[in-house]
Every structure is written in C-alpha cells, then in structure tokens.
Scaffold this motif. Structure first.
Motif, PDB file in Angstrom:
ATOM      1  N   LYS A  62       0.993  -0.940  -0.007  1.00  0.00           N
ATOM      2  CA  LYS A  62       0.082  -0.321  -0.129  1.00  0.00           C
ATOM      3  C   LYS A  62       0.950   0.586  -0.330  1.00  0.00           C
ATOM      4  O   LYS A  62       0.277   2.474  -0.475  1.00  0.00           O
ATOM      5  N   LYS A  63       1.474   1.173   0.906  1.00  0.00           N
ATOM      6  CA  LYS A  63       2.771   2.559   1.402  1.00  0.00           C
ATOM      7  C   LYS A  63       3.453   2.609  -0.214  1.00  0.00           C
ATOM      8  O   LYS A  63       3.148   4.277  -0.730  1.00  0.00           O
ATOM      9  N   CYS A  64       3.641   1.919  -0.753  1.00  0.00           N
ATOM     10  CA  CYS A  64       4.685   2.306  -2.134  1.00  0.00           C
ATOM     11  C   CYS A  64       3.921   2.145  -3.162  1.00  0.00           C
ATOM     12  O   CYS A  64       3.921   3.272  -3.823  1.00  0.00           O
ATOM     13  N   LEU A  65       2.236   1.642  -3.104  1.00  0.00           N
ATOM     14  CA  LEU A  65       1.459   2.062  -4.391  1.00  0.00           C
ATOM     15  C   LEU A  65       1.305   3.318  -4.825  1.00  0.00           C
ATOM     16  O   LEU A  65       1.321   4.393  -5.509  1.00  0.00           O
ATOM     17  N   ARG A  66       1.366   4.233  -2.957  1.00  0.00           N
ATOM     18  CA  ARG A  66       0.421   4.858  -2.971  1.00  0.00           C
ATOM     19  C   ARG A  66       1.865   5.992  -3.118  1.00  0.00           C
ATOM     20  O   ARG A  66       1.433   7.001  -3.796  1.00  0.00           O
ATOM     21  N   ASP A  67       2.662   5.878  -2.707  1.00  0.00           N
ATOM     22  CA  ASP A  67       4.398   6.805  -3.190  1.00  0.00           C
ATOM     23  C   ASP A  67       4.415   6.567  -4.593  1.00  0.00           C
ATOM     24  O   ASP A  67       4.511   7.876  -5.198  1.00  0.00           O
ATOM     25  N   ALA A  68       4.135   5.496  -5.618  1.00  0.00           N
ATOM     26  CA  ALA A  68       4.762   5.659  -6.960  1.00  0.00           C
ATOM     27  C   ALA A  68       3.720   7.183  -7.618  1.00  0.00           C
ATOM     28  O   ALA A  68       3.087   7.432  -8.632  1.00  0.00           O
ATOM     29  N   MET A  69       1.706   6.407  -6.806  1.00  0.00           N
ATOM     30  CA  MET A  69       0.491   7.198  -7.500  1.00  0.00           C
ATOM     31  C   MET A  69       1.479   8.899  -7.483  1.00  0.00           C
ATOM     32  O   MET A  69       0.716   9.458  -8.012  1.00  0.00           O
ATOM     33  N   ASN A  70       1.648   9.086  -5.933  1.00  0.00           N
ATOM     34  CA  ASN A  70       2.308   9.915  -5.997  1.00  0.00           C
ATOM     35  C   ASN A  70       2.970  11.569  -7.242  1.00  0.00           C
ATOM     36  O   ASN A  70       2.438  12.275  -7.379  1.00  0.00           O
ATOM     37  N   PHE A  71       3.629   9.886  -6.708  1.00  0.00           N
ATOM     38  CA  PHE A  71       4.850  10.424  -7.958  1.00  0.00           C
ATOM     39  C   PHE A  71       4.863  10.840  -9.551  1.00  0.00           C
ATOM     40  O   PHE A  71       4.541  11.614 -10.504  1.00  0.00           O
ATOM     41  N   LEU A  72       3.604   9.459  -9.578  1.00  0.00           N
ATOM     42  CA  LEU A  72       2.664   9.664 -11.268  1.00  0.00           C
ATOM     43  C   LEU A  72       2.231  10.818 -11.073  1.00  0.00           C
ATOM     44  O   LEU A  72       2.355  11.458 -12.496  1.00  0.00           O
ATOM     45  N   THR A 115       2.671  13.697 -10.230  1.00  0.00           N
ATOM     46  CA  THR A 115       2.807  15.103 -10.518  1.00  0.00           C
ATOM     47  C   THR A 115       3.780  14.557 -11.610  1.00  0.00           C
ATOM     48  O   THR A 115       3.739  15.742 -12.305  1.00  0.00           O
ATOM     49  N   CYS A 116       4.540  13.635 -11.553  1.00  0.00           N
ATOM     50  CA  CYS A 116       5.568  13.543 -12.780  1.00  0.00           C
ATOM     51  C   CYS A 116       4.463  13.749 -14.519  1.00  0.00           C
ATOM     52  O   CYS A 116       5.310  14.478 -15.454  1.00  0.00           O
ATOM     53  N   ALA A 117       3.391  12.942 -14.317  1.00  0.00           N
ATOM     54  CA  ALA A 117       3.133  13.046 -15.449  1.00  0.00           C
ATOM     55  C   ALA A 117       1.951  13.504 -15.329  1.00  0.00           C
ATOM     56  O   ALA A 117       0.956  13.535 -15.832  1.00  0.00           O
ATOM     57  N   ARG A 118       1.541  14.643 -14.736  1.00  0.00           N
ATOM     58  CA  ARG A 118       0.717  16.152 -14.578  1.00  0.00           C
ATOM     59  C   ARG A 118       0.417  16.338 -15.958  1.00  0.00           C
ATOM     60  O   ARG A 118       0.985  16.565 -17.140  1.00  0.00           O
ATOM     61  N   GLY A 119      -0.976  15.949 -15.745  1.00  0.00           N
ATOM     62  CA  GLY A 119      -1.292  16.813 -17.390  1.00  0.00           C
ATOM     63  C   GLY A 119      -1.127  15.835 -18.454  1.00  0.00           C
ATOM     64  O   GLY A 119      -2.067  15.891 -19.594  1.00  0.00           O
ATOM     65  N   LYS A 120      -0.626  14.768 -18.625  1.00  0.00           N
ATOM     66  CA  LYS A 120      -0.239  13.427 -20.073  1.00  0.00           C
ATOM     67  C   LYS A 120      -1.515  12.610 -19.847  1.00  0.00           C
ATOM     68  O   LYS A 120      -2.008  12.417 -19.110  1.00  0.00           O
ATOM     69  N   THR A 121      -1.154  12.128 -21.138  1.00  0.00           N
ATOM     70  CA  THR A 121      -3.137  11.434 -20.976  1.00  0.00           C
ATOM     71  C   THR A 121      -1.851   9.943 -20.846  1.00  0.00           C
ATOM     72  O   THR A 121      -2.849   8.425 -21.116  1.00  0.00           O
ATOM     73  N   GLY A 122      -1.081   9.983 -20.644  1.00  0.00           N
ATOM     74  CA  GLY A 122      -1.001   8.152 -19.807  1.00  0.00           C
ATOM     75  C   GLY A 122       1.026   8.762 -19.856  1.00  0.00           C
ATOM     76  O   GLY A 122       2.333   9.295 -19.345  1.00  0.00           O
ATOM     77  N   GLY A 123       0.999   7.155 -18.575  1.00  0.00           N
ATOM     78  CA  GLY A 123       2.985   8.088 -17.417  1.00  0.00           C
ATOM     79  C   GLY A 123       2.217   5.933 -17.172  1.00  0.00           C
ATOM     80  O   GLY A 123       1.529   5.300 -16.458  1.00  0.00           O
ATOM     81  N   ARG A 124       3.753   5.663 -16.693  1.00  0.00           N
ATOM     82  CA  ARG A 124       4.228   4.938 -15.254  1.00  0.00           C
ATOM     83  C   ARG A 124       5.021   5.614 -14.788  1.00  0.00           C
ATOM     84  O   ARG A 124       5.798   6.128 -15.218  1.00  0.00           O
ATOM     85  N   VAL A 125       4.987   4.754 -13.505  1.00  0.00           N
ATOM     86  CA  VAL A 125       6.253   4.977 -12.741  1.00  0.00           C
ATOM     87  C   VAL A 125       6.175   3.330 -12.008  1.00  0.00           C
ATOM     88  O   VAL A 125       6.183   2.432 -11.792  1.00  0.00           O
ATOM     89  N   ILE A 126       7.652   3.443 -12.200  1.00  0.00           N
ATOM     90  CA  ILE A 126       8.646   2.109 -11.697  1.00  0.00           C
ATOM     91  C   ILE A 126       9.066   1.796 -10.467  1.00  0.00           C
ATOM     92  O   ILE A 126      10.401   3.066 -10.318  1.00  0.00           O
ATOM     93  N   TYR A 127       9.284   1.392  -9.755  1.00  0.00           N
ATOM     94  CA  TYR A 127      10.219   0.852  -8.158  1.00  0.00           C
ATOM     95  C   TYR A 127      10.312  -0.401  -8.746  1.00  0.00           C
ATOM     96  O   TYR A 127       9.407  -0.920  -9.407  1.00  0.00           O
ATOM     97  N   PRO A 128      11.226  -0.944  -8.209  1.00  0.00           N
ATOM     98  CA  PRO A 128      11.473  -2.423  -7.910  1.00  0.00           C
ATOM     99  C   PRO A 128      10.179  -2.833  -6.804  1.00  0.00           C
ATOM    100  O   PRO A 128      10.045  -3.901  -7.584  1.00  0.00           O
ATOM    101  N   SER A 129       9.669  -2.694  -5.989  1.00  0.00           N
ATOM    102  CA  SER A 129       8.699  -3.140  -4.959  1.00  0.00           C
ATOM    103  C   SER A 129       6.770  -2.576  -6.092  1.00  0.00           C
ATOM    104  O   SER A 129       6.241  -3.458  -5.383  1.00  0.00           O
ATOM    105  N   CYS A 130       7.387  -1.783  -6.454  1.00  0.00           N
ATOM    106  CA  CYS A 130       6.066  -1.300  -7.082  1.00  0.00           C
ATOM    107  C   CYS A 130       5.602  -0.790  -8.543  1.00  0.00           C
ATOM    108  O   CYS A 130       6.611  -0.050  -8.794  1.00  0.00           O
ATOM    109  N   ILE A 131       5.192  -1.199  -9.328  1.00  0.00           N
ATOM    110  CA  ILE A 131       4.319  -0.419 -10.771  1.00  0.00           C
ATOM    111  C   ILE A 131       2.662   0.514 -10.848  1.00  0.00           C
ATOM    112  O   ILE A 131       2.176  -0.766 -10.275  1.00  0.00           O
ATOM    113  N   VAL A 132       3.022   1.721 -10.822  1.00  0.00           N
ATOM    114  CA  VAL A 132       1.959   1.809 -10.643  1.00  0.00           C
ATOM    115  C   VAL A 132       1.929   3.027 -12.980  1.00  0.00           C
ATOM    116  O   VAL A 132       2.692   3.072 -13.484  1.00  0.00           O
TER     117      VAL A 132
END
Ligand SMILES: *[C@@H]1O[C@H](CO)[C@@H](O)[C@H](O)[C@H]1NC(C)=O
Ligand SMILES: *[C@@H]1O[C@H](CO)[C@@H](O)[C@H](O)[C@H]1NC(C)=O
Length: 413
Positions: free
Chosen positions: A212-222, A224-241
């Motif tokens: 949950k924590k990993c996903l929450r962080d990845a989602m917050n990052f996503l 922010t970093c893909a703000r306003g874009k039609t698609g994006g992903r964040v990849i961490y060693p422990s989770c992917i969004v």
C-alpha cells in the motif's frame, strides 16, 4: 438521388465492418525497457559470486514457462557470495517467458560485473542482488515514463478521475492473497467516449502494508511527474503503477470485477456491428419504400439484396481468375496485384487483390471503396463488387478494353 444515398450507406457500412477487422485493443509491441546496474559494487570475473549468479539466472530461467513469478537464492560456502533473484510478470499474464529470458540477456550484457541489477520491460521485471530484497519495500532506482501528449480536455476533472482510478487500484491490488502478485487493472470513464485504463502491481512478497505504501508513493509521484499527460507510469523495484487512455492490458478471464470491461468490449465488437447493420437495413428499406412511391413501375427489389449482390464469394473470384494464376495477372500496384478474369456468363472482370494481413491494406481498401463509389457516380469505372473473406480484401471491376492498366491501379481519376 436515392442511389447516391444507398451508395453512401453501403460505404458507411463497409467502413464499419472493415474497421472492426482492424481494431486491436492492446498494444502489440513495445520497446519499453529500463534497466539499472544499481550497486556500484563489482565482482571479479571467475569469482564465486559470478558462479552463483550464473546458477541463479539459470534457476530463474528454468521457471519461466511454469509460473508468472519466482524468487530464489543461491548460496555458496562463503556468506558474502549469496545471490538473491526474482522475476515477475505483469499480474494479468499467466507467463512471460520470452520477456524474462530477453531481460536476463540484457542484464548479462549491460551489467556485466555488477553485483546488483534490475530491469523493467513492458511485461516483466527481473532483479538480482547480493542483499535480500523480496519483502523490503524499495523506491530506488525508479523511473517516471510519461506520454508526450497533453490531455486536451478539462484538466481538473481529468485529475479527479485519475485520482479515483488510483484509489481503486490501490484498494483492489491489496485484495490479492499474500505470496501472490498483488495487482489490479481497471477502466474508468471520463466522458462518453473517453476512458482511462490503469494498472498497479507490487512484488509478491511485500506485506499488504508495504504494498500500500509503495503504491501510494508511486501514485503520488506519477500524478506529479506525468501531470496533464494522456498516459504515464512509475516503476519502482517493489511496485509499478501505470495509466493510459487506451486499453493496454489483455482482458482477464473470469474475473468478476472486470465484467464491466468485458461487457463493453463484447458490446463494441459484437453488438454494435449488428445494430449498425439493422439500422442500415432499416434505412435502406425505408428509402426503397419512398423510392417505390415516387417511381411506379420499379418493382422495388429489396435493397439488402443489392448489398448482397455487391459481395462476392471468394470461391467465385478464385474460379474467375483461375485461382489468381500468374497467367491472369495483368499488373501489380502498391496495394497488391490486379488480375484479369471472367465469369461463366462471359463477363470480363478486373480483380484487384489487396495485400494480405496488412492494416495498411484495410485502410487502403476503405479509401478505395470510398473513391470508387465516387468514380462510379461519375461513370468512369464500374465497380461490380467486393469480397472480404479469410484475410482477403478484393475489389471486382468490370474489365474495360482499351483502358490502360493505370486505370485499375490508381485510385485517382
Ligand atoms: C519455454 O518455451 C519456449 C517455447 O515453447 C521454448 O522455446 C523454451 O526453450 C522454453 N524455455 C524453458 C527454459 O523451458
Ligand atoms: C522467496 O521469498 C519469500 C519471502 O521473503 C521467502 O520466504 C522464500 O523462502 C523465498 N523463496 C526462495 C526459493 O528463496
């Protein structure tokens, strides 16, 4: 007048039917690949670490056709030489053997003497390390990969929809049992014809809390970093969004929570053509009734018969062209070959056979049908019909003597 409407309706119908042949809801090929030779620590050639690592990689490889995730350990006499390794497919796949084996090859060639490495591709993750990692939540190394296109609608409501998609994914991914891949896929509607598709996943050995924590962080990052874009992903060693505006995951089988997605796909791919067909038939029928009123003496043949009469069976065309024999070939153009042929009643035809299995061909075919209906209107060349069967897309013209081949090959008049 009426025949122009008929032609238009027929070409609309054909557009639709051909369109559905072409639609592939999922991404077929992807070059998505990111790797990181994380640890600066190196091992020396022919060391026991290298020996253990090779053993680990072949252990992982031996499982690629059996399971969609696997972790293993190889330890030698010396504790320092222990290697831990893991591979994991995207949760919606039963296996991803090819992905894992190419990923292992990539790491072997790119991270030659690194004690630790990780690679994410479109379908899988592979990782090895000299430290135990399966149940530790890790956010480094990481990447944010985003689409270049900006979302063109109202951004506030888009972001709201995206947030709620993320919340749903977070909840659903954690409903999976312990020691299985925790993942979720989800479709959410922005507007009538706009949707967002999402995917979230943790490595199998994370606790629910850590996932949950990993996903929450990845989602917050996503967000922010893909703000306003039609698609994006964040990849961490422990989770992917990931989110995107098109369906990028294959539809899961027998998953209740995804019935909505399946139903909508069935609707679009099976029901809509039927509805369109009925609608067109209805319109054609109505037109023909009107036609009858205006023109006495016309026997009012069913127009659907006219539509049928435009469609030829592949068998008939094969017979007419001597099975597309080379002797009958009169030319070749960008979209395929043209054959001369003849029906048993003596009518001579020119058959344009579009190249098989290319989406380009289907598009060309649509253009062709549209253009020809125009040409026909101007009495330039007569289209007798078409044939769409077993990957074949064929146009049948009346053969006109004293006309150059260009007449059949080019779409322009
Ligand atoms: C996995 O299956 C593929 C295709 O069937 C095969 O080529 C490959 O050798 C198999 N790999 C392993 C490790 O079993
Ligand atoms: C895989 O990881 C789990 C959880 O950390 C661990 O209990 C298990 O022993 C590991 N399996 C192997 C084969 O190393």
């Amino acid at each position: 007048m009426v025949s122009v409407i008929r032609l238009k309706l027929i070409s609309i119908l054909m557009f639709y039917l051909l369109g559905t042949l072409n639609v592939l809801p999922t991404e077929t090929a992807s070059t998505f690949r990111h790797y990181d030779c994380t640890n600066k620590a190196k091992f020396s050639p022919k060391s026991s670490y290298q020996f253990n690592l090779n053993k680990l990689l072949s252990k992982l490889t031996s499982k690629i056709n059996i399971t969609n995730y696997y972790n293993t350990t190889v330890s030698g006499t010396n504790k320092r030489d222990i290697v831990y390794g893991l591979f994991m497919c995207n949760g919606y796949m039963e296996k991803c053997g090819e992905c894992v084996s190419t990923s292992i090859q990539t790491l072997k060639s790119k991270c030659v003497f690194n004690k630790e490495a990780i690679i994410w591709t479109h379908e899988c993750l592979v990782r090895y390390s000299d430290k135990f990692f399966p149940n530790t939540p890790e956010k480094w190394p990481s990447r944010c990969v985003r689409k270049s296109e900006d979302y063109e609608g109202e951004l506030d409501s888009f972001n709201k929809v995206l947030s709620s998609l993320m919340d749903d994914l977070l909840t659903e991914a954690n409903e999976a049992p312990m020691d299985s891949i925790k993942f979720a896929v989800k479709k959410i509607t922005i507007s009538e014809d706009q949707h967002l598709f999402g995917f979230a996943q943790c490595t199998p050995y994370l606790s629910k809390e850590n996932c949950k924590k990993c996903l929450r962080d990845a989602m917050n990052f996503l967000q922010t970093c893909a703000r306003g874009k039609t698609g994006g992903r964040v990849i961490y060693p422990s989770c992917i969004v990931r989110y995107d505006h098109y369906l990028f995951f294959p539809l899961p089988r027998g998953k209740r929570k995804n019935l909505g997605v399946i139903a909508s796909i069935i609707f679009f791919h099976a029901l809509v053509p039927v509805i369109v067909l009925f609608f067109v038939c209805y319109l054609l029928h109505r037109e023909s009734r009107k036609d009858l009123k205006h023109r006495k003496g016309n026997c009012g043949e069913e127009i659907s018969t006219e539509l049928n009469s435009l469609q030829f069976e592949l068998r008939t065309i094969q017979e007419a062209t001597n099975k597309f024999s080379d002797d009958n070939k009169i030319g070749e153009g960008g979209f395929g070959a043209v054959y001369k042929g003849g029906f048993s009643n003596g009518l001579e035809i020119a058959v344009k056979r579009l190249k098989k299995n290319s989406s380009q061909g289907a598009i060309e075919f649509k253009k062709e049908v549209l253009l020809i209906s125009k040409l026909q209107h101007r009495n330039l060349v007569r289209l007798l019909g078409f044939c769409v069967e077993r990957n074949e897309k064929i146009l049948i013209y009346e053969f006109v003597h004293n006309k150059s081949l260009d007449y059949y090959l080019s779409s322009k008049s």
